[in-house]
Every structure is written in C-alpha cells, then in structure tokens.
Design an enzyme around this catalytic site. Structure first.
Site, PDB file in Angstrom:
ATOM      1  N   VAL A  84       0.797  -1.268   0.100  1.00 25.29           N
ATOM      2  CA  VAL A  84      -0.031  -0.007  -0.150  1.00 25.29           C
ATOM      3  C   VAL A  84       0.931   1.194   0.092  1.00 25.29           C
ATOM      4  O   VAL A  84       0.733   2.314  -0.720  1.00 25.29           O
ATOM      5  CB  VAL A  84      -1.029   0.109   0.975  1.00 25.29           C
ATOM      6  N   ALA A 106       2.066   1.715  -3.608  1.00 24.50           N
ATOM      7  CA  ALA A 106       1.157   2.126  -4.356  1.00 24.50           C
ATOM      8  C   ALA A 106       0.828   3.426  -4.209  1.00 24.50           C
ATOM      9  O   ALA A 106       0.734   4.283  -5.067  1.00 24.50           O
ATOM     10  CB  ALA A 106      -0.331   1.192  -4.152  1.00 24.50           C
ATOM     11  N   GLU A 107       0.660   3.953  -2.951  1.00 28.63           N
ATOM     12  CA  GLU A 107       0.254   5.477  -2.619  1.00 28.63           C
ATOM     13  C   GLU A 107       1.461   6.399  -3.065  1.00 28.63           C
ATOM     14  O   GLU A 107       1.193   7.456  -3.786  1.00 28.63           O
ATOM     15  CB  GLU A 107      -0.057   5.823  -1.226  1.00 28.63           C
ATOM     16  N   THR A 108       2.754   5.721  -3.006  1.00 27.82           N
ATOM     17  CA  THR A 108       3.862   6.507  -3.466  1.00 27.82           C
ATOM     18  C   THR A 108       3.706   6.958  -5.039  1.00 27.82           C
ATOM     19  O   THR A 108       3.845   8.103  -5.331  1.00 27.82           O
ATOM     20  CB  THR A 108       5.209   5.799  -3.116  1.00 27.82           C
ATOM     21  N   SER A 133       0.777   9.230  -5.684  1.00 31.32           N
ATOM     22  CA  SER A 133       0.879  10.469  -5.432  1.00 31.32           C
ATOM     23  C   SER A 133       1.971  11.384  -6.276  1.00 31.32           C
ATOM     24  O   SER A 133       1.768  12.519  -6.602  1.00 31.32           O
ATOM     25  CB  SER A 133       1.419  10.746  -4.005  1.00 31.32           C
TER      26      SER A 133
END
Length: 150
Positions: free
Chosen positions: A59, A62-64, A67
C-alpha cells in the site's frame, strides 16, 4: 526551461531522502504525466512476521506512485498532492525479489485524481492491484516547491 526525464527522476529520488521512500528502498524509475513507475527490492524489512511481503508495504508503494503521478500533473509551486483514499487487493504472496509499481490515470479532476496502480514482480506476475484517490490542495504560503529546494 523544462527538465529532462533524468533530471525529474533525480529530483524525485533526491526528495525521498530521509522519508519512507528511503526507509523502504523505493526508487522512481519513470515519471511522466501519463505514468509513474517505481521499484522496490523485497528484503527482511518488507516482511510481516511469518516471512511474506507485508500488505501495508504494498500500500505504501502504491500510494507513493499515485501521489508522485499527481505531482507530475500539478503546479508544484502552488499545489500539493496527498493520498485521500486507497484500496488494495493482494493477489499473490511474495518473500523476495523485486517489485515494480505502475500508476496510470483513471480520472484527472481539478481537486482529485484517481490512479490505477499495478504492482508486479520481476517475473511480471501481478502481486497487488490498487486504486488510489489523491487530493490536490493549495500549498501554504511561503512553503516553496520541495522539488526545487536546495
């Protein structure tokens, strides 16, 4: 003057020093308005107690990329991007090797972006699928652009 792809990658990776990107060995390997790709080796610090890749690490990866993909599409001198919502389906366990996360756009609004993120391993086997919504907000006054700070 527009930065070259190599200069963009150098800035993005340098801005990760001292952050979770450095702690988890995440490196940005491609960054355009249409796609951001990052790699991450799996080591003991990425594993949960029974020795498999921790879902939370997937996660974070993925968020990295989601963003950073939003960062590629905003005016970073005026705006910032923050993960607003994320989901992840962990499809296959993994103990070691290399992961590659690819973020591509689903929706590009004025204040929210939605990204499809596919995390695969070095054999191109799908490990995790994620969807991440990123909020685009105004930067506080005098905060400056972190990609251009010395």
């Amino acid at each position: 003057m527009d930065a070259t792809q190599q200069e963009i990658l150098e800035r993005l990776n340098a801005s990760g020093k001292g952050t979770v990107l450095e702690a988890l060995d995440i490196s940005v390997v491609e960054a355009t308005k249409e796609k951001v790709v990052a790699s991450m080796p799996i080591s003991s610090k990425h594993l949960q107690l029974v020795g498999y890749l921790h879902g939370g690490v997937s996660v974070v990866l993925a968020e990295t990329v989601a963003s950073l993909a939003s960062v590629m599409n905003i005016d970073t001198a005026r705006q910032m991007a923050f993960g607003l919502e994320i989901n992840a389906n962990h499809l296959r366990p993994k103990r070691d090797g290399q992961l590659f996360a690819v973020a591509t756009p689903i929706h590009m609004g004025r204040t929210t972006h939605v990204w499809d993120v596919r995390i695969s391993d070095e054999k191109e086997k799908l490990i995790c699928i994620s969807r991440c919504t990123v909020a685009v907000v105004d930067r506080p006054p005098d905060d400056g652009d972190p990609l251009f700070k010395k």
